[in-house]
Write a protein that holds these residues in place. Structure first.
Motif, PDB file in Angstrom:
ATOM      1  N   TYR A  95      65.548  37.705  65.173  1.00 50.63           N
ATOM      2  CA  TYR A  95      65.352  37.447  63.745  1.00 50.63           C
ATOM      3  C   TYR A  95      64.245  38.332  63.171  1.00 50.63           C
ATOM      4  CZ  TYR A  95      64.285  35.295  59.309  1.00 50.63           C
ATOM      5  OH  TYR A  95      64.052  35.110  57.974  1.00 50.63           O
ATOM      6  N   THR A  96      63.168  38.491  63.897  1.00 52.78           N
ATOM      7  CA  THR A  96      62.077  39.343  63.414  1.00 52.78           C
ATOM      8  C   THR A  96      62.568  40.758  63.149  1.00 52.78           C
ATOM      9  OG1 THR A  96      60.410  38.037  64.602  1.00 52.78           O
ATOM     10  CG2 THR A  96      59.801  40.281  63.984  1.00 52.78           C
ATOM     11  N   ILE A  97      63.379  41.274  64.053  1.00 49.84           N
ATOM     12  CA  ILE A  97      63.880  42.649  63.917  1.00 49.84           C
ATOM     13  C   ILE A  97      64.832  42.777  62.736  1.00 49.84           C
ATOM     14  CG2 ILE A  97      65.317  44.416  65.013  1.00 49.84           C
ATOM     15  CD1 ILE A  97      64.205  43.332  67.719  1.00 49.84           C
ATOM     16  N   ILE A  98      65.839  41.912  62.672  1.00 45.41           N
ATOM     17  CA  ILE A  98      66.855  42.097  61.630  1.00 45.41           C
ATOM     18  C   ILE A  98      66.321  41.707  60.254  1.00 45.41           C
ATOM     19  CG2 ILE A  98      68.751  41.883  63.251  1.00 45.41           C
ATOM     20  CD1 ILE A  98      69.266  39.067  62.233  1.00 45.41           C
ATOM     21  N   ASN A  99      65.401  40.741  60.193  1.00 44.46           N
ATOM     22  CA  ASN A  99      64.812  40.386  58.898  1.00 44.46           C
ATOM     23  C   ASN A  99      63.989  41.545  58.352  1.00 44.46           C
ATOM     24  OD1 ASN A  99      64.230  38.367  56.775  1.00 44.46           O
ATOM     25  ND2 ASN A  99      62.142  38.565  57.520  1.00 44.46           N
ATOM     26  N   LYS A 100      63.276  42.240  59.237  1.00 44.15           N
ATOM     27  CA  LYS A 100      62.512  43.425  58.807  1.00 44.15           C
ATOM     28  C   LYS A 100      63.459  44.487  58.256  1.00 44.15           C
ATOM     29  CE  LYS A 100      59.561  47.155  60.520  1.00 44.15           C
ATOM     30  NZ  LYS A 100      58.880  47.740  61.713  1.00 44.15           N
ATOM     31  N   GLU A 101      64.589  44.683  58.923  1.00 44.75           N
ATOM     32  CA  GLU A 101      65.537  45.707  58.470  1.00 44.75           C
ATOM     33  C   GLU A 101      66.183  45.324  57.138  1.00 44.75           C
ATOM     34  OE1 GLU A 101      65.882  48.773  59.975  1.00 44.75           O
ATOM     35  OE2 GLU A 101      64.124  47.947  60.969  1.00 44.75           O
ATOM     36  N   VAL A 102      66.412  44.035  56.935  1.00 41.33           N
ATOM     37  CA  VAL A 102      66.896  43.576  55.620  1.00 41.33           C
ATOM     38  C   VAL A 102      65.870  43.896  54.550  1.00 41.33           C
ATOM     39  CG1 VAL A 102      67.393  41.524  54.239  1.00 41.33           C
ATOM     40  CG2 VAL A 102      68.471  41.808  56.480  1.00 41.33           C
ATOM     41  N   GLN A 103      64.595  43.625  54.834  1.00 30.24           N
ATOM     42  CA  GLN A 103      63.535  43.901  53.856  1.00 30.24           C
ATOM     43  C   GLN A 103      63.411  45.399  53.588  1.00 30.24           C
ATOM     44  OE1 GLN A 103      62.240  41.265  52.323  1.00 30.24           O
ATOM     45  NE2 GLN A 103      63.544  40.065  53.705  1.00 30.24           N
ATOM     46  N   LEU A 104      63.711  46.221  54.576  1.00 31.43           N
ATOM     47  CA  LEU A 104      63.659  47.681  54.408  1.00 31.43           C
ATOM     48  C   LEU A 104      64.909  48.220  53.718  1.00 31.43           C
ATOM     49  CD1 LEU A 104      62.190  48.748  57.892  1.00 31.43           C
ATOM     50  CD2 LEU A 104      61.012  48.771  55.671  1.00 31.43           C
ATOM     51  N   LYS A 105      65.849  47.339  53.348  1.00 33.64           N
ATOM     52  CA  LYS A 105      67.081  47.685  52.633  1.00 33.64           C
ATOM     53  C   LYS A 105      68.131  48.364  53.490  1.00 33.64           C
ATOM     54  CE  LYS A 105      64.896  48.132  48.061  1.00 33.64           C
ATOM     55  NZ  LYS A 105      64.774  48.990  46.864  1.00 33.64           N
ATOM     56  N   ARG A 106      68.078  48.126  54.795  1.00 34.16           N
ATOM     57  CA  ARG A 106      69.155  48.652  55.633  1.00 34.16           C
ATOM     58  C   ARG A 106      70.477  47.992  55.248  1.00 34.16           C
ATOM     59  NH1 ARG A 106      69.842  50.209  61.815  1.00 34.16           N
ATOM     60  NH2 ARG A 106      67.574  50.242  61.923  1.00 34.16           N
ATOM     61  N   CYS A 107      70.478  46.681  55.123  1.00 34.58           N
ATOM     62  CA  CYS A 107      71.672  45.906  54.766  1.00 34.58           C
ATOM     63  C   CYS A 107      71.237  44.650  54.019  1.00 34.58           C
ATOM     64  CB  CYS A 107      72.462  45.478  56.004  1.00 34.58           C
ATOM     65  SG  CYS A 107      73.029  46.817  57.070  1.00 34.58           S
ATOM     66  N   PRO A 108      72.026  44.172  53.062  1.00 38.32           N
ATOM     67  CA  PRO A 108      71.702  42.904  52.407  1.00 38.32           C
ATOM     68  C   PRO A 108      71.733  41.721  53.367  1.00 38.32           C
ATOM     69  CG  PRO A 108      73.241  44.165  51.063  1.00 38.32           C
ATOM     70  CD  PRO A 108      73.162  44.843  52.398  1.00 38.32           C
ATOM     71  N   SER A 109      72.647  41.759  54.339  1.00 43.44           N
ATOM     72  CA  SER A 109      72.702  40.696  55.338  1.00 43.44           C
ATOM     73  C   SER A 109      73.120  41.273  56.674  1.00 43.44           C
ATOM     74  CB  SER A 109      73.669  39.584  54.916  1.00 43.44           C
ATOM     75  OG  SER A 109      75.015  39.988  55.054  1.00 43.44           O
ATOM     76  N   ILE A 110      72.557  40.702  57.730  1.00 45.36           N
ATOM     77  CA  ILE A 110      72.903  41.083  59.100  1.00 45.36           C
ATOM     78  C   ILE A 110      73.018  39.805  59.904  1.00 45.36           C
ATOM     79  CG2 ILE A 110      72.215  42.379  61.162  1.00 45.36           C
ATOM     80  CD1 ILE A 110      70.373  44.076  59.383  1.00 45.36           C
ATOM     81  N   VAL A 111      74.077  39.685  60.694  1.00 45.77           N
ATOM     82  CA  VAL A 111      74.211  38.537  61.583  1.00 45.77           C
ATOM     83  C   VAL A 111      74.509  39.057  62.984  1.00 45.77           C
ATOM     84  CG1 VAL A 111      76.654  38.198  60.995  1.00 45.77           C
ATOM     85  CG2 VAL A 111      75.337  36.308  61.959  1.00 45.77           C
ATOM     86  N   VAL A 112      73.790  38.495  63.959  1.00 39.16           N
ATOM     87  CA  VAL A 112      73.856  38.944  65.345  1.00 39.16           C
ATOM     88  C   VAL A 112      74.309  37.786  66.228  1.00 39.16           C
ATOM     89  CG1 VAL A 112      72.531  39.812  67.320  1.00 39.16           C
ATOM     90  CG2 VAL A 112      72.016  40.637  65.006  1.00 39.16           C
ATOM     91  N   GLY A 113      75.216  38.054  67.134  1.00 32.27           N
ATOM     92  CA  GLY A 113      75.611  37.081  68.148  1.00 32.27           C
ATOM     93  C   GLY A 113      75.450  37.684  69.522  1.00 32.27           C
TER      94      GLY A 113
ATOM     95  N   PHE B 129      74.260  36.996  52.083  1.00 34.36           N
ATOM     96  CA  PHE B 129      75.568  37.656  52.039  1.00 34.36           C
ATOM     97  C   PHE B 129      76.216  37.564  50.664  1.00 34.36           C
ATOM     98  CE2 PHE B 129      76.819  33.313  53.302  1.00 34.36           C
ATOM     99  CZ  PHE B 129      77.920  33.079  52.493  1.00 34.36           C
ATOM    100  N   ASP B 130      75.610  36.807  49.744  1.00 32.86           N
ATOM    101  CA  ASP B 130      76.112  36.683  48.374  1.00 32.86           C
ATOM    102  C   ASP B 130      75.032  37.194  47.427  1.00 32.86           C
ATOM    103  OD1 ASP B 130      76.892  35.817  45.797  1.00 32.86           O
ATOM    104  OD2 ASP B 130      77.990  34.121  46.625  1.00 32.86           O
ATOM    105  N   ASP B 131      75.365  38.196  46.608  1.00 38.10           N
ATOM    106  CA  ASP B 131      74.371  38.784  45.707  1.00 38.10           C
ATOM    107  C   ASP B 131      73.908  37.821  44.624  1.00 38.10           C
ATOM    108  OD1 ASP B 131      74.536  41.167  47.089  1.00 38.10           O
ATOM    109  OD2 ASP B 131      76.034  42.044  45.756  1.00 38.10           O
ATOM    110  N   LYS B 132      74.684  36.781  44.358  1.00 38.98           N
ATOM    111  CA  LYS B 132      74.391  35.913  43.220  1.00 38.98           C
ATOM    112  C   LYS B 132      73.581  34.675  43.581  1.00 38.98           C
ATOM    113  CE  LYS B 132      78.619  37.351  40.834  1.00 38.98           C
ATOM    114  NZ  LYS B 132      79.924  36.910  40.268  1.00 38.98           N
ATOM    115  N   LYS B 133      73.443  34.379  44.874  1.00 41.28           N
ATOM    116  CA  LYS B 133      72.711  33.171  45.254  1.00 41.28           C
ATOM    117  C   LYS B 133      72.173  33.318  46.669  1.00 41.28           C
ATOM    118  CE  LYS B 133      76.924  30.834  46.840  1.00 41.28           C
ATOM    119  NZ  LYS B 133      77.823  29.671  46.672  1.00 41.28           N
ATOM    120  N   GLU B 134      71.217  32.468  47.013  1.00 42.49           N
ATOM    121  CA  GLU B 134      70.683  32.478  48.364  1.00 42.49           C
ATOM    122  C   GLU B 134      71.755  31.992  49.326  1.00 42.49           C
ATOM    123  OE1 GLU B 134      66.919  30.656  50.917  1.00 42.49           O
ATOM    124  OE2 GLU B 134      66.935  30.564  48.720  1.00 42.49           O
ATOM    125  N   SER B 135      72.084  32.798  50.313  1.00 41.63           N
ATOM    126  CA  SER B 135      73.219  32.498  51.183  1.00 41.63           C
ATOM    127  C   SER B 135      73.021  33.193  52.523  1.00 41.63           C
ATOM    128  CB  SER B 135      74.521  32.950  50.528  1.00 41.63           C
ATOM    129  OG  SER B 135      74.372  34.272  50.003  1.00 41.63           O
TER     130      SER B 135
END
Length: 480
Positions: free
Chosen positions: A27-45, A61-67
């Motif tokens: 989570y620390t890694i992908i949340n940082k990348e979201v903040q850096l504008k790599r992707c609006p959402s990232i999900v890892v399994g 994952f939705d531009d109009k609301k927290e999702s």
């Protein structure tokens, strides 16, 4: 635009040690990348050798609301579709319904002239291992909507492409990644089974594995869970449809389903498909340049420590995906994201922490400034300010042809064609050796009915790059 896998794979082959990251670290890694504008959402399994899973999401994952994305969030998986297509082929081969070495001409309509090069016919195995000789994209596409480029590409166009194709070396002797090849493979499997490609995937793969959210056609509930796609610079984009070449990249799915698919390929889930999966993992041809071998749909890598890795990634106009499996240690990672920016380094780092993540750097400030100036002032003012910034070497701005090309495409999408043409013209002036720049300008002229100007610029595109097959085909159509 892309970070290639070559460098990562070199690191992979030299890395020592192994250990998947914990959920908090992911989570620390992908949340940082979201903040850096790599992707609006990232999900890892991830999945370990005991079959235990962990799923971690970041962003919205939705531009109009927290999702926040989770295991049920749907994404386009692009070319990861190919390992479903190849599994269908392998399953048919295991059940003696087809032979991998059979010529594809056996299954196509008589109207399709399949080339035989140096006495060798094209076989089903050649299609599935990217060893026919066809390029990444067909040449004969001319979409009504360039933002959904294969929605109106037809089976007849695909057959026309096959009938006109020619190359210098025999099938099976050279690797060349081919989307039309896999589109044709999906088409052939549908003809053999007498069912649509989507139905085959659901009946022969999804139903046995209990994968309920792997589909092409989304139901209302799945539409609500679909992450919106985005360009490399974060602008919302249209979803892609590709009915005639579905086998190359049309599937949508979620992390839960793809972890099940990964577990089945690792032998962690009991399934009657395992023999077919094993067949799909057998290598057929080298990629060259120490980039591994191609199986039926996958790439197979072997590290210095002896571990074997299978991977397949995918891209559409607004999404990235990857499945990465360690066959030796029976572990894997799946990542889905809703932008065009690369995510493969994240997958390798999560499965093998010795492989570093290259923190994303947003490079589209110039694009953003020029586009906003066109919208808020006018295109001439935007061009003047662009030239001034370039002359002054304004810090923090990246000057390359893709910046202006994307501005032009955005203006075209906004139906501001006169402004788009001026930007495309500027790009050809700034980058006079770019075939792509002239092809974009030619397309804009064609869409505004300026045939003479379109021909002139397609000719220039071909002159700069004689291997630009799409520009050649467009030129032929205009001259007719």
């Amino acid at each position: 635009m892309k970070v290639t896998l070559t460098g990562l794979l070199l690191i992979l082959c030299c890395s020592i040690g192994f250990g998947q990251l914990a959920a908090d670290d992911i989570y620390t890694i992908i949340n940082k990348e979201v903040q850096l504008k790599r992707c609006p959402s990232i999900v890892v399994g991830t999945i370990d050798a005991t079959g235990n899973r962990q799923i971690v999401g970041a962003g919205n994952f939705d531009d109009k609301k927290e999702s926040k994305p989770d295991g049920n969030t749907m994404y386009e998986i692009g070319s990861v579709t190919k390992v479903f297509t190849s599994l269908l082929l392998a399953d048919m081969a295991v059940k003696k319904q087809v032979n991998l070495d059979e010529p594809i001409s056996k299954y196509l309509p008589a109207s399709v002239t399949v080339p035989v090069i140096k006495g060798k016919p094209i076989t089903l195995q050649h299609l599935a291992s990217h060893s026919v000789g066809w390029p990444r994209m067909p040449d004969n596409w001319d979409p009504k909507d360039p933002d959904n480029p294969f929605a109106d590409y037809t089976t007849e166009q695909l057959y026309n492409y096959v009938s006109r194709s020619n190359f210098d070396y025999a099938p099976g002797t050279w690797f060349q990644y081919s989307n039309p090849g896999y589109g044709l493979l999906g088409n052939i499997l549908s003809l053999i089974a007498g069912k649509p490609f989507e139905t085959l995937v659901k009946e022969r793969i999804c139903a046995p594995l209990g994968m309920t959210n792997t589909t092409i056609t989304l139901n209302p509930d799945q539409l609500k869970k679909l992450a919106g796609g985005h360009s490399e610079y974060g602008a919302p984009v249209k979803n892609w449809d590709m009915p005639a070449i579905a086998g190359t990249g049309a599937i949508r799915s979620d992390i839960n389903d793809l972890l099940t698919f990964a577990a089945a390929n690792l032998g962690l889930v009991k399934t009657d498909l395992y023999a077919a999966m094993q067949l799909s993992h057998v290598p057929h041809i080298s990629k060259g340049r120490n980039e591994g071998q191609v199986t039926l749909g996958w790439t197979l890598e072997k590290a210095n420590d002896g571990d074997e890795y299978l991977w397949k990634d995918g891209t559409t106009g607004g999404y990235k995906s990857i499945i990465l499996l360690n066959r030796t240690k029976k572990t894997g990672v799946v990542i889905l994201a809703n932008s065009m920016n690369q995510i493969n380094d994240l997958a390798y780092h999560i499965l093998m922490p010795a492989v570093p993540v290259k923190p994303y750097r947003y490079i589209w400030a110039l694009h953003d400034f020029v586009l906003e100036t066109v919208k808020n002032k006018n295109v001439d003012k935007a061009i003047d300010e662009y030239k001034g910034m370039k002359a002054n070497r304004s810090p923090g701005l990246v000057f390359d042809e893709s910046q202006l090309n994307y501005v032009g495409n955005d203006l075209r999408s906004m139906k501001k064609m006169p402004a788009a043409i001026k930007i495309f013209e500027l790009n050809t002036q700034e980058y006079p050796n770019s075939s792509t720049a002239f092809e974009s300008l030619a397309d804009a002229y064609k869409r505004t009915g300026k045939k003479k100007e379109a021909i002139e610029n397609y000719e220039k595109a071909v002159q700069l790059d004689p291997k630009n097959a799409h520009a050649q085909w467009m030129l032929e159509q205009l001259k007719k």
